[in-house]
Scaffold this motif. Structure first.
Motif, PDB file in Angstrom:
ATOM      1  N   PRO A  55       0.902  -1.667   0.181  1.00  0.00           N
ATOM      2  CA  PRO A  55       0.034   0.395  -0.229  1.00  0.00           C
ATOM      3  C   PRO A  55       1.329   1.144  -0.190  1.00  0.00           C
ATOM      4  CG  PRO A  55      -0.298  -1.177   1.625  1.00  0.00           C
ATOM      5  CD  PRO A  55       0.670  -2.279   0.971  1.00  0.00           C
ATOM      6  N   PHE A  59       0.866   3.865  -2.837  1.00  0.00           N
ATOM      7  CA  PHE A  59       0.362   5.185  -2.181  1.00  0.00           C
ATOM      8  C   PHE A  59       1.871   6.754  -3.155  1.00  0.00           C
ATOM      9  CE2 PHE A  59       0.148   9.337  -0.212  1.00  0.00           C
ATOM     10  CZ  PHE A  59      -0.817   9.769  -0.100  1.00  0.00           C
ATOM     11  N   LEU A  90      -5.895   2.266  -5.912  1.00  0.00           N
ATOM     12  CA  LEU A  90      -5.544   2.637  -4.176  1.00  0.00           C
ATOM     13  C   LEU A  90      -7.185   3.302  -4.188  1.00  0.00           C
ATOM     14  CD1 LEU A  90      -3.736   4.304  -2.175  1.00  0.00           C
ATOM     15  CD2 LEU A  90      -4.210   6.794  -3.573  1.00  0.00           C
TER      16      LEU A  90
END
Length: 105
Positions: A55, A59, A90
């Protein structure tokens, strides 16, 4: 004259940018609200340190593509589509994360 693909990629990139910003603003606003003290009792558990890598890297890629796309002012179709793809992933990840945290409250 621009091609139809360029126009579509521009519209999709702008929409993804707005959707991601709205989701992030809602998450940040909730963390500063009165109910933020409920989040202190929740501990998110990541089984491995590599579980947080995906993650964070997603990002970072999203931010880099956003900066490149905004610097070119939506003129490069490939940046628009790559940004839309990263933004879509996302959005899905943030919705899954929020749906996992919300029942714990």
């Amino acid at each position: 004259m621009t091609s139809k693909n360029h126009t579509i990629s521009k519209i999709v990139a702008k929409a993804i940018l707005r959707i991601v910003m709205i989701i992030l603003i809602i998450g940040i606003a909730y963390s500063f609200s009165k109910d933020a003290n409920l989040l202190k009792n929740i501990s998110l558990y990541f089984p491995h340190k590599w579980a947080i890598f995906a993650p964070i890297s997603l990002f970072i890629v999203f931010i880099i593509l956003m900066l490149m796309m905004l610097r070119e002012k939506y003129k490069r179709t490939d940046f628009n589509w790559l940004f839309a793809l990263a933004g879509g992933f996302l959005v899905i990840y943030l919705m899954m994360l929020f749906s996992r945290i919300y029942p714990l409250l």
